[in-house]
Design an enzyme around this catalytic site. Structure first.
Site, PDB file in Angstrom:
ATOM      1  N   THR A   1      -7.236  52.916 -41.558  1.00 13.75           N
ATOM      2  CA  THR A   1      -8.090  51.891 -40.010  1.00 13.75           C
ATOM      3  C   THR A   1      -8.110  53.445 -39.231  1.00 13.75           C
ATOM      4  O   THR A   1      -8.161  54.210 -39.544  1.00 13.75           O
ATOM      5  CB  THR A   1      -6.860  51.492 -40.136  1.00 13.75           C
ATOM      6  OG1 THR A   1      -6.373  50.166 -40.206  1.00 13.75           O
ATOM      7  CG2 THR A   1      -7.797  50.692 -38.180  1.00 13.75           C
TER       8      THR A   1
ATOM      9  N   GLU B   1      -8.796  48.436 -44.842  1.00 11.51           N
ATOM     10  CA  GLU B   1      -7.015  47.447 -45.065  1.00 11.51           C
ATOM     11  C   GLU B   1      -6.492  48.952 -45.639  1.00 11.51           C
ATOM     12  O   GLU B   1      -5.984  50.116 -44.515  1.00 11.51           O
ATOM     13  CB  GLU B   1      -6.864  46.658 -45.761  1.00 11.51           C
ATOM     14  CG  GLU B   1      -5.882  45.732 -45.546  1.00 11.51           C
ATOM     15  CD  GLU B   1      -4.737  46.451 -46.221  1.00 11.51           C
ATOM     16  OE1 GLU B   1      -3.708  46.363 -45.293  1.00 11.51           O
ATOM     17  OE2 GLU B   1      -4.531  46.948 -47.498  1.00 11.51           O
TER      18      GLU B   1
ATOM     19  N   GLY C   1      -2.995  52.487 -38.010  1.00 10.04           N
ATOM     20  CA  GLY C   1      -1.513  52.193 -38.612  1.00 10.04           C
ATOM     21  C   GLY C   1      -1.745  51.638 -39.077  1.00 10.04           C
ATOM     22  O   GLY C   1      -0.082  51.340 -39.039  1.00 10.04           O
TER      23      GLY C   1
ATOM     24  N   SER D   1      -3.643  40.379 -38.267  1.00 15.72           N
ATOM     25  CA  SER D   1      -4.087  41.802 -38.174  1.00 15.72           C
ATOM     26  C   SER D   1      -3.765  42.224 -37.106  1.00 15.72           C
ATOM     27  O   SER D   1      -3.281  42.022 -36.336  1.00 15.72           O
ATOM     28  CB  SER D   1      -5.660  42.195 -38.037  1.00 15.72           C
ATOM     29  OG  SER D   1      -5.882  43.110 -37.674  1.00 15.72           O
TER      30      SER D   1
END
Length: 596
Positions: free
Chosen positions: A409, A429, A495, A473
């Site tokens: 990310t 992802e 993270g 998410s």
């Protein structure tokens, strides 16, 4: 018909602080942005000084690689807005940092309009195909697939959403033609650029199974038959061609043939072939909505609504308001104990209740309910306790989903000359997504963010797979406002599950401990994953580490260390202070720096 102010007044809950000296704040619940007029901006800051005029704002970009920053600044220099520059930044990140984000992934974006004070949340989260099944991540015996097996499977690929989302934001808030936003990234893809160290490290392999996928090996093998290394010139002409097509045809290019056809074909190949069809791409639409906001230390913190986990970040900050963390500091072990225990409570609730609100009832109001937060905060004791279970906020109950994800990310922030701001978290992802490529970009594996188990003891899991559903998410871009509703900060981090802890740490450092943004970012990371406490153990002063052990927290190294925080602070005198996480390759640079 009620006015916007009347509607807003009816659609919030008042949060009563536990300390009377603090000003009452509001938690704004979900709403549709277009149904409400723009609020009036505040004209002064807390000191009574006039808000700086648009001409005094210093435009700049904070992102994970210098070339991405330069691409954004180039657009700003040509009169582009923050929304315009965001397109250019993402296009370049997909080239120079493909292990983390790309045009084949998804994102969440917050936009702040300086002239009106309007905050708009955009979701470009991927969707599951119509052929998705609740048990698609279970094996023949009904047991969850291993993580490493699932993330490279074709069924992990969701319908990409980042570029359609950016298209929606740019159409609403942009100034330049869409076709004018890709010059820098096309040039770098076709002419070549120096391979960054992080890209070389991940391309070389390691514990990530994507490094063994043939597409990854082919893409990152040079003319000498060797894996690309840091500092050498690398080209990705296929990516350049894809961007040329996108510049000409618009933000839905990847959702249309011939590229969508190639995505479908690649995702349908083993292992674990997926079920994507063209109708899934045709049905995709980004979501535009209001942000949700909560109070912390006389400030208003705003994040995207679910399926983003921003509501969990707001809950954690609300929990910390029931402690005296703001009376302590980063050298006090008790402060980090309070942070860790609030994190545990937040993650327990997040894992059980946050999911796609289009499919399940997410108790946003319940998770932020003052009485519920106060009840949960009572579990923060004088030393680390046992791992807490999820609470029972007002609203429906769901079964727990205790998986913690690790992701590829990125985060960036853009400020334009008018003071408009974009803060955006973007992802494929896992590292290189599925490891499968089409047109020089990686296909995401975002569907592994769903729960692998659809129910527990007969009780449904909120984040279970369903056709057309968007997975939960951890991405949570942030905007922070002061008591006079003046924008004071925009930030965020990559993270995986640790995003929430990284963002919370930075907000605590900035607002509770009154550090500079850079110093807040530089604070050691501490992440609670299940029973364990991970983080940058060696960065804590020895007396703090010793004190934490005495309080029941033994910080273990090796995980929770790969933040990539980027942000901007706006001072009352008009100064703009940007910062980038030294743990990655990012920088903050202004338009003045570029011109100078």
């Amino acid at each position: 018909m009620p006015s916007c102010k009347d509607s807003a007044r009816q659609a919030h809950l008042t949060v009563h602080r536990i300390r009377p000296r603090r000003v009452l704040m509001s938690i704004f619940l979900l709403g549709i942005l277009t149904a409400c007029a723009t609020p009036e901006p505040a004209s002064v800051d807390g000191s009574g000084a006039p808000r700086p005029s648009a001409g005094e704002v210093t435009a700049g970009v904070a992102a994970a690689h210098p070339l991405a920053v330069e691409a954004g600044l180039d657009v700003l220099a040509r009169g582009g807005t923050a929304a315009d520059a965001a397109v250019a930044v993402q296009a370049m990140l997909g080239l120079v940092e493909p292990q983390s984000s790309g045009i084949g992934g998804g994102a969440f974006l917050l936009h702040y309009a300086a002239d009106s004070g309007e905050i708009t949340a955009f979701s470009g989260r991927e969707t599951a195909p119509a052929g998705a099944e609740p048990d698609m991540f279970l094996d023949a015996e009904g047991e969850p697939l291993s993580w490493f097996e699932a993330i490279v499977g074709g069924r992990a690929v969701g319908v990409t959403g980042v570029m359609p989302m950016l298209g929606a934001a740019q159409q609403r808030f942009g100034a330049l033609p869409w076709s004018a936003l890709f010059d820098a990234s096309i040039g770098a893809a076709e002419d070549g650029f120096e391979v960054p160290q992080r890209l070389a490290r991940f391309a070389a392999g390691g514990r990530w199974p994507q490094a063994e996928v043939p597409d990854v090996i082919e893409l990152f093998t040079n003319a000498e038959g060797e894996t690309i290394s840091a500092g050498e010139i690398w080209r990705n002409p296929a990516y350049g061609q894809t961007l040329r097509r996108m510049a000409e045809r618009g933000p839905r290019t990847l959702l249309e043939p011939p590229i969508s056809t190639r995505i479908i074909e690649r995702a349908s190949q083993p292992p674990l072939p997926g079920t994507l069809v063209q109708a899934d791409f045709d049905a995709y639409a980004p979501v535009m909505s209001e942000a949700i906001c909560g109070g912390f230390l006389d400030h208003r913190v705003c994040v995207p609504p679910p399926p983003s986990s921003g509501v969990a970040l707001l809950q954690m900050l609300a929990l910390l308001e029931h402690t005296d963390i703001d009376q302590r500091g980063p050298d006090d072990p008790v402060a980090w104990l309070q942070f860790a225990e609030a994190s545990r409570l937040m993650y327990a609730d997040r894992n059980q209740y946050v999911a796609d609100p289009a499919f399940v009832d997410v108790p946003v109001a319940g998770l932020l309910d003052p009485a519920y937060v106060a009840e949960r905060a009572e579990l923060i004791g004088d030393r680390a306790g046992s791992l807490p279970e999820a609470g029972s906020p007002p609203g429906l109950a769901w079964a727990p989903d205790d998986r913690f994800r690790h992701t590829g990310t990125s985060h960036f922030v853009v400020v334009d000359a008018a003071g408009n701001v974009v803060t955006m978290t973007t992802s494929v992802e896992s590292i290189f997504g599925t490891g499968r490529t089409v047109g020089g970009f990686f296909l995401n594996n975002q569907l592994t963010d769903f729960s692998f188990v659809p129910e527990v003891d007969g009780v449904p899991v909120a984040n279970a797979v369903e056709p057309g559903k968007r997975p939960r998410s951890s991405m949570s871009p942030v905007l922070v406002f002061d008591v006079d509703d003046r924008l004071v900060a925009a930030l965020g981090s990559p993270g995986g599950s640790a995003i929430l802890a990284y963002n919370a740490k930075t907000i605590v450092g900035l607002l509770a401990w009154e550090l500079s943004l850079q110093d807040a970012i530089d604070l050691p990371n501490l992440v609670t994953l299940g029973e364990n406490f991970f983080g940058e153990a060696s960065k804590f002063p020895e007396d703090v580490r010793t004190g934490l052990v005495e309080l029941g927290i033994d910080v273990q190294p090796g995980r929770g260390e790969e933040s990539g925080l980027h942000g901007v602070v706006f001072h009352a005198d008009g100064r703009v202070e940007g910062a980038a996480d030294p743990r990655r390759e990012g920088i903050w640079r202004t338009l003045v720096d570029q011109e100078g």
